[in-house]
Design an enzyme around this catalytic site. Structure first.
Site, mmCIF file in Angstrom:
data_model
loop_
_atom_site.group_PDB
_atom_site.id
_atom_site.type_symbol
_atom_site.label_atom_id
_atom_site.label_comp_id
_atom_site.label_asym_id
_atom_site.label_seq_id
_atom_site.Cartn_x
_atom_site.Cartn_y
_atom_site.Cartn_z
ATOM 1 N N TYR A 107 0.833 -1.205 0.000
ATOM 2 C CA TYR A 107 0.000 0.000 0.000
ATOM 3 C C TYR A 107 0.868 1.256 0.000
ATOM 4 C CZ TYR A 107 -3.291 3.578 1.135
ATOM 5 O OH TYR A 107 -4.032 4.715 1.074
ATOM 6 N N TRP A 109 1.425 5.589 -1.807
ATOM 7 C CA TRP A 109 1.138 6.595 -2.825
ATOM 8 C C TRP A 109 2.131 6.641 -3.968
ATOM 9 C CZ3 TRP A 109 -2.224 11.160 -3.296
ATOM 10 C CH2 TRP A 109 -3.457 10.933 -2.676
#
Ligand SMILES: Nc1nc2c(c(=O)[nH]1)N[C@H]1C(S)=C(S)[C@@H](COP(=O)(O)OP(=O)(O)OC[C@H]3O[C@@H](n4cnc5c(=O)[nH]c(N)nc54)[C@H](O)[C@@H]3O)O[C@H]1N2
Ligand SMILES: Nc1nc2c(c(=O)[nH]1)N[C@H]1C(S)=C(S)[C@@H](COP(=O)(O)OP(=O)(O)OC[C@H]3O[C@@H](n4cnc5c(=O)[nH]c(N)nc54)[C@H](O)[C@@H]3O)O[C@H]1N2
Ligand SMILES: [Mo]
Length: 771
Positions: A107, A109
């Site tokens: 996980y 960005w």
């Protein structure tokens, strides 16, 4: 000379200057360029903490030990050796334990840019070698992602795509009731990149049209816009009680729209019996709510009156659901809007996530641009994203999620590319304990982040400034050619090249590459984008012309949307995809899961930690740990912009002057923030823009625990040593970053040096013999 551009989650920038004076300037069309870019180039050029060559952790190299994984040094090696090791480990684990033993939820960005998206590259590669255990939902809004399909019959993504346009709010809304505010801080960001930042513009316009905004938040600074605004400083995590108090006022005065509730909603009567106390003997009056949420009953009554008399939009920020029972403020916010009966009309009703990122409510067409194909994952195992520590600590244990009964897999190898769990997870000391359980951890990173420092093999990745790519975001009207501005740092490689080399070693090169070079892939994306454009009625320039121009703005793409409009116009013809076809104030399906912490309708349940708790320690303060103004999460914390706002090298802790005074804390003093889970240092900033019982410490300072007199103290100001690691509920299992109590005291110890600003490499002379 042609203009050159680059793009990031924080915006699109024109390139100016050359060499050492290279800089990024906001593009002309952007009314509010984010200053986060000010620290980008120097963070990328920071030789001190860029990963420059592949590196292996010393303890792993010497004897494969995992116990010292969270506190070890590293030895550099060459690419061939490192890639051979990674390929051998992947192969060993998949043949011995099966692919399910590889956790690559990864996980995070990563970066904007359609091709060099680290997770897509990694997943495509791992899918060719048999797959991996994945993760579901996000740290951003997991509670909403799981809840919304039950209550409005659509996934969160569709709900966000259909959010009532801010242009319509600006035109029609008279009263904006904004839980969690409308924050210019978070509106700096758009996942996958943005050309412009518009939220402040729409708020200003709304203000000029006479809209009044009531910002309900522990912090005054959470509202942007120059129009009339009021601040209701709610006690953190008690919004659901406040909403119930408002609902009761509407109900008591018979101002609720019975016709709307009957025609468009399911379960009003059951909820009514909760609201009026006939089921539990507690009437959810304004006085009842006031005692919980810290807003006076008179203010609640007054606001309810104005809501009933105005064209009202109820807006809920994402932050409210990153808390214990985070499903409730969404469900109750929607219920409150249903009682007002203004859903489905322009500029009123219910919104979720305005300003939490910039594109929510953006009045533009959505364009389904292509992405780099990831292939299919043959492994079906996946965990709710924030349950990583539970998974690593308790393989084989059962847990609930989204109505199901599940079992945690037994993970032997973790691979992370494009995320930083030692930024994003809660209770980092617990994560450290869990992190020693797998046999092998591999990380591709640009910087020596806390996660890279807790890996066994670290592979240096390029930054977007060091490669070419295309920003194409379905929520943005522009396509941007991201030019290569810098030479790759050290021996850093693109993630694509890393996975290509691994695929070669594991015999899946042809499948991974389909015979294409990086340039071929980027051109293919552009060709596919051309088809999407044609479908939308326009042509894209050819690839070379696009590269030359740098930016392409899609024509005629203004578009306003009204959430649930079709359903409200024709509830029989366009029913919602919920069990009842209506908005579910009561969900029998959720009820059937039998969850104590998320029953069949919205309700007030005490958070696991909050200020109104029985026996709460004297001096306890609620910690808000939201998004940082000067960076994206942990990214660019080493850059000049983030560092310019540090106090004594530490992250700023916002604290009320009265609260500080009681503790002998002066402005810019170093303080120690603590609770049973951990301690960190921070620099006090005194402000009366915050509730006296609340403190705010942004997330993202690089996790840097050190020992002082035997006590472990995090020295850069990372709130995740304090936050609790528990699911919002057994329904969504989202994180509860905004739920924790702390104590704050003046720090009288030494001013520590941040060890995160140096590499963890050992000198070659001290290195164990060759790999
Ligand atoms: N206390 C608290 N904690 C929170 C939150 C909160 O509000 N409070 N918010 C949560 C939320 S909403 C989120 S989304 C998460 C965010 O958590 P993350 O997304 O994990 O945080 P980032 O720091 O953005 O991490 C991304 C990492 O990817 C790396 N990276 C960037 N580009 C590339 C690339 O091209 N290749 C490779 N290999 N790596 C790359 C960056 O260097 C960076 O280290 O944090 C969560 N944590
Ligand atoms: N500058 C910057 N912007 C970002 C990011 C970043 O890293 N940096 N990250 C992006 C990401 S990944 C995400 S998910 C979004 C998140 O967007 P949000 O979730 O909206 O952001 P937060 O900063 O967590 O919270 C916003 C405000 O909500 C208030 N708040 C917190 N708890 C409560 C509560 O219980 N009740 C009420 N009424 N208010 C509360 C706080 O005062 C806080 O300032 O932000 C995005 N925007
Ligand atoms: Mo997020």
């Amino acid at each position: 000379m042609a203009k050159r551009y680059t793009a990031a989650h924080w915006g699109t920038y024109q390139v100016a200057g050359e060499g050492a004076s290279l800089r990024l300037e906001g593009i002309e069309d952007d009314p509010a360029p984010s200053k986060i870019a000010d620290g980008w180039i120097d963070a990328v050029r920071d030789t001190g903490v860029r990963v420059q060559r592949p590196a292996i952790r010393k303890g792993w190299l010497e004897n494969r030990s995992t116990a010292d994984r969270c506190d070890d040094s590293f030895v550099e090696t060459d690419w061939e050796t490192a890639l051979d090791l990674v390929a051998a480990e992947l192969n060993r684990v998949r043949t011995t334990h099966g692919n399910e033993a590889i956790f690559a939820g990864s996980y995070g960005w990563a970066s904007a840019g359609r091709f060099h998206h680290a997770q897509s590259q990694m997943r495509r590669f791992l899918n060719t070698i048999g797959g991996f255990t994945a993760s579901r939902n996000t740290y951003s809004h997991a509670a909403a992602e799981v809840l919304l399909p039950y209550i409005v019959g659509m996934p969160h993504r569709a709900f966000q795509d259909n959010m009532t346009s801010l242009a319509l709010v600006a035109e029609h809304c008279e009263l904006l009731v904004a839980f969690g505010g409308i924050s210019a801080n978070t509106a700096q960001i758009t996942s996958s990149g943005t050309s412009t930042h518009e939220v402040e513009h729409w708020m200003d316009r709304a203000g000029r049209n006479g809209m009044v905004a009531v910002s309900i938040s522990p912090r005054r600074s959470d509202f942007c816009g120059t129009g009339r605004s009021e601040w209701l400083p709610v006690r953190p995590n008690t919004d659901t009680a406040l909403m119930l108090g408002l609902a009761h006022e509407l109900y008591r005065n018979n101002w609720h729209d019975r016709n709307f509730l009957n025609r468009y909603c399911h379960g009003w009567e059951v909820f009514e019996s909760y609201l009026n106390g006939s089921v539990d003997g507690i009437e959810k009056t304004a006085q009842w709510a006031a005692r919980i949420c810290g807003i006076e009953a008179g203010a609640i009554t007054d606001l309810a009156t104005r809501m009933a008399r105005s064209r009202t939009m109820i807006s809920v920020a994402w932050s409210l659901q990153r808390s214990d029972h985070g499903e409730q403020p969404i469900w109750m916010g929607l219920t409150l809007a249903a009682m007002l009966g203004q859903i489905g009309r322009p500029g009123t009703g219910f919104a979720f996530g305005y300003a939490s990122t910039t594109p929510v409510g953006r009045p533009r067409k959505l364009m389904n641009w292509p992405s780099f194909p990831q292939g299919q994952n043959p492994v079906s195992q996946a965990i709710p994203v924030a349950r990583i520590a539970d998974m690593l600590l308790h393989p084989g244990a059962g847990y609930r999620y989204d109505g199901g009964h599940r079992t945690y897999p037994d993970i032997k190898l973790v691979y992370w590319a494009g995320g930083n769990p030692f930024h994003h997870h809660q209770d980092l000391y617990r994560l450290e304990e869990a992190w020693t359980r797998p046999e092998t951890v591999i990380v591709n990173e640009q910087w020596w982040t806390a996660t890279a420092r807790r890996a066994d093999i670290v592979l240096p990745a390029t930054s977007p400034l060091e490669r070419t790519d295309i920003m194409m975001n379905r929520r943005d009207p522009c396509l941007v050619w991201m030019d290569r501005l810098l030479e790759p740092m050290g021996e850093a490689r693109d993630d694509h090249d890393i996975f290509r080399a691994l695929a070669e070693r594991l015999g899946t090169h042809a499948e991974f590459t389909e015979g294409k070079s990086k340039d071929d892939w980027i051109r293919r994306l552009w060709l596919e984008a051309g088809e999407v454009a044609r479908y939308n009625g326009f042509e894209l320039p050819d690839f070379d012309a696009f590269r030359e121009n740098g930016i392409f703005e899609c024509p005629d793409c203004d578009e306003n949307r009204i959430q649930l409009e079709a359903f409200v116009k024709d509830p029989a013809g366009a029913p919602l995809q919920t069990a009842s076809g209506k908005i579910e104030i009561v969900s029998e399906r959720i009820g059937s899961f039998g969850l104590q912490d998320c029953p069949a309708h919205p309700l007030w349940v005490e958070p696991v930690e909050w200020l109104g708790q029985d026996g709460v320690a004297e001096g306890a303060l609620h910690l808000i740990s939201g998004q940082p103004a000067t960076r994206l999460h942990g990214q660019l914390d080493n850059g000049s912009h983030s560092r310019s706002q540090k106090i004594g090298g530490c992250e700023a802790l916002y604290i009320h002057p009265e609260t500080a005074g009681e503790r002998g804390i002066a402005d810019h003093d170093l303080v120690c923030v603590s609770n049973a889970r951990g301690k960190c240092l921070a620099g006090a900033v005194l402000t009366d823009d915050i509730r006296p019982d609340t403190v705010a410490l942004a997330a993202g300072a690089w996790f840097d625990p050190q020992y002082f007199d035997g006590a472990r103290i995090e020295v850069s100001g990372n709130p995740n040593v304090l936050t609790g690691d528990k699911g919002c509920s057994e329904l969504s299992q989202g994180n509860i970053a905004h739920t924790s109590l702390v104590e704050v005291a003046r720090w009288t110890g030494p001013v520590p040096q941040r060890s995160m600003l140096k590499t963890p490499l050992v000198r070659q002379a001290e290195a164990p013999s060759a790999v």
